[in-house]
Design a protein around this motif. Structure first.
Motif, PDB file in Angstrom:
ATOM      1  N   GLY A   1      -3.094   3.422  -4.670  1.00 49.46           N
ATOM      2  CA  GLY A   1      -1.935   4.085  -4.108  1.00 49.46           C
ATOM      3  C   GLY A   1      -0.678   3.264  -4.321  1.00 49.46           C
ATOM      4  O   GLY A   1      -0.620   2.373  -5.178  1.00 49.46           O
ATOM      5  N   GLN A   2       0.310   3.538  -3.522  1.00 47.45           N
ATOM      6  CA  GLN A   2       1.609   2.882  -3.632  1.00 47.45           C
ATOM      7  C   GLN A   2       1.564   1.503  -2.969  1.00 47.45           C
ATOM      8  O   GLN A   2       0.651   1.202  -2.197  1.00 47.45           O
ATOM      9  CB  GLN A   2       2.671   3.768  -2.987  1.00 47.45           C
ATOM     10  N   PRO A   3       2.541   0.645  -3.267  1.00 45.11           N
ATOM     11  CA  PRO A   3       2.548  -0.686  -2.657  1.00 45.11           C
ATOM     12  C   PRO A   3       2.548  -0.587  -1.130  1.00 45.11           C
ATOM     13  O   PRO A   3       3.211   0.284  -0.561  1.00 45.11           O
ATOM     14  CB  PRO A   3       3.855  -1.306  -3.159  1.00 45.11           C
ATOM     15  N   ASN A   4       1.823  -1.482  -0.487  1.00 43.15           N
ATOM     16  CA  ASN A   4       1.733  -1.451   0.975  1.00 43.15           C
ATOM     17  C   ASN A   4       3.085  -1.640   1.654  1.00 43.15           C
ATOM     18  O   ASN A   4       3.296  -1.159   2.759  1.00 43.15           O
ATOM     19  CB  ASN A   4       0.746  -2.507   1.466  1.00 43.15           C
ATOM     20  N   TRP A   5       4.018  -2.319   1.008  1.00 46.47           N
ATOM     21  CA  TRP A   5       5.322  -2.541   1.615  1.00 46.47           C
ATOM     22  C   TRP A   5       6.217  -1.306   1.554  1.00 46.47           C
ATOM     23  O   TRP A   5       7.231  -1.231   2.233  1.00 46.47           O
ATOM     24  CB  TRP A   5       6.040  -3.724   0.972  1.00 46.47           C
ATOM     25  N   LEU A   6       5.837  -0.314   0.740  1.00 47.36           N
ATOM     26  CA  LEU A   6       6.641   0.907   0.619  1.00 47.36           C
ATOM     27  C   LEU A   6       6.322   1.803   1.819  1.00 47.36           C
ATOM     28  O   LEU A   6       5.187   2.241   1.973  1.00 47.36           O
ATOM     29  CB  LEU A   6       6.297   1.620  -0.688  1.00 47.36           C
ATOM     30  N   PRO A   7       7.295   2.071   2.680  1.00 40.82           N
ATOM     31  CA  PRO A   7       6.995   2.802   3.910  1.00 40.82           C
ATOM     32  C   PRO A   7       6.513   4.236   3.670  1.00 40.82           C
ATOM     33  O   PRO A   7       5.688   4.740   4.407  1.00 40.82           O
ATOM     34  CB  PRO A   7       8.313   2.778   4.680  1.00 40.82           C
ATOM     35  N   ALA A   8       7.026   4.903   2.665  1.00 41.32           N
ATOM     36  CA  ALA A   8       6.624   6.282   2.367  1.00 41.32           C
ATOM     37  C   ALA A   8       7.112   6.630   0.970  1.00 41.32           C
ATOM     38  O   ALA A   8       7.951   5.937   0.403  1.00 41.32           O
ATOM     39  CB  ALA A   8       7.223   7.244   3.383  1.00 41.32           C
TER      40      ALA A   8
END
Length: 169
Positions: free
Chosen positions: A126-133
């Motif tokens: 998925g997307q980077p964990n730091w990306l909120p949404a």
């Protein structure tokens, strides 16, 4: 009289509804899939069970250099060929991850013949964990295949270790 028309109408609607092809959502309890097919040029992943496509994802994101087969560590390409999903990581730096068995023997032999390292750690994630949404723009991985976090939730449930994956140019 109305009493008899309503059941007949409901029966007729049920028949029409059963004949119409409708996309089937993936159930939480759905059995696992047995084959994955990535088409890099179309940016799609199709999931198959018993030879029938059961789900398709579009808009896949690849490495910064999406054209061509991965050859070496750091070339930012996504591999092409037949591999398997060989492990999963719920604690990845990206939202969930399923590892692709790159490099295979041919990939290692080619890289060694060039005096190079073939690289590794290619994942569906998925997307980077730091990306909120949301979703990172463009191709941004180091050769992995990125999905939305919601898509990864589905893949996590449907794909088991040992599932074959074919990645086409």
């Amino acid at each position: 009289m109305i009493r008899f028309r309503i059941p007949a109408l409901m029966l007729g609607l049920a028949f029409v509804a059963s004949c119409a092809p409708t996309p089937q959502p993936v159930s939480v309890e759905a059995p696992p899939v047995d084959f994955l097919l990535v088409d890099k040029s179309d940016r799609t992943l199709a999931l198959y069970r018993d030879g029938a496509e059961v789900r398709r994802y579009t808009g896949l994101q690849f490495g910064d250099a999406p054209l061509g087969h991965k050859r070496f560590e750091g070339d930012e390409r996504t591999p092409e060929g037949r591999y398997t999903i060989d492990t999963r990581n719920p604690n990845s730096a990206y939202y969930l991850s399923l590892r692709v068995s790159y490099p295979n023997a041919q990939d290692r032999a080619y890289a060694e013949g060039q005096g190079r390292d073939p690289g590794g750690d290619i994942f569906l994630h998925g997307q980077p964990n730091w990306l909120p949404a949301g979703r990172m723009p463009g191709d941004w991985t180091d050769g992995c295949i990125a999905f939305t976090n919601a898509e990864m939730d589905e893949l996590w449930r449907l794909v088991r270790d040992g599932t074959p994956i074919e990645i086409r140019p």
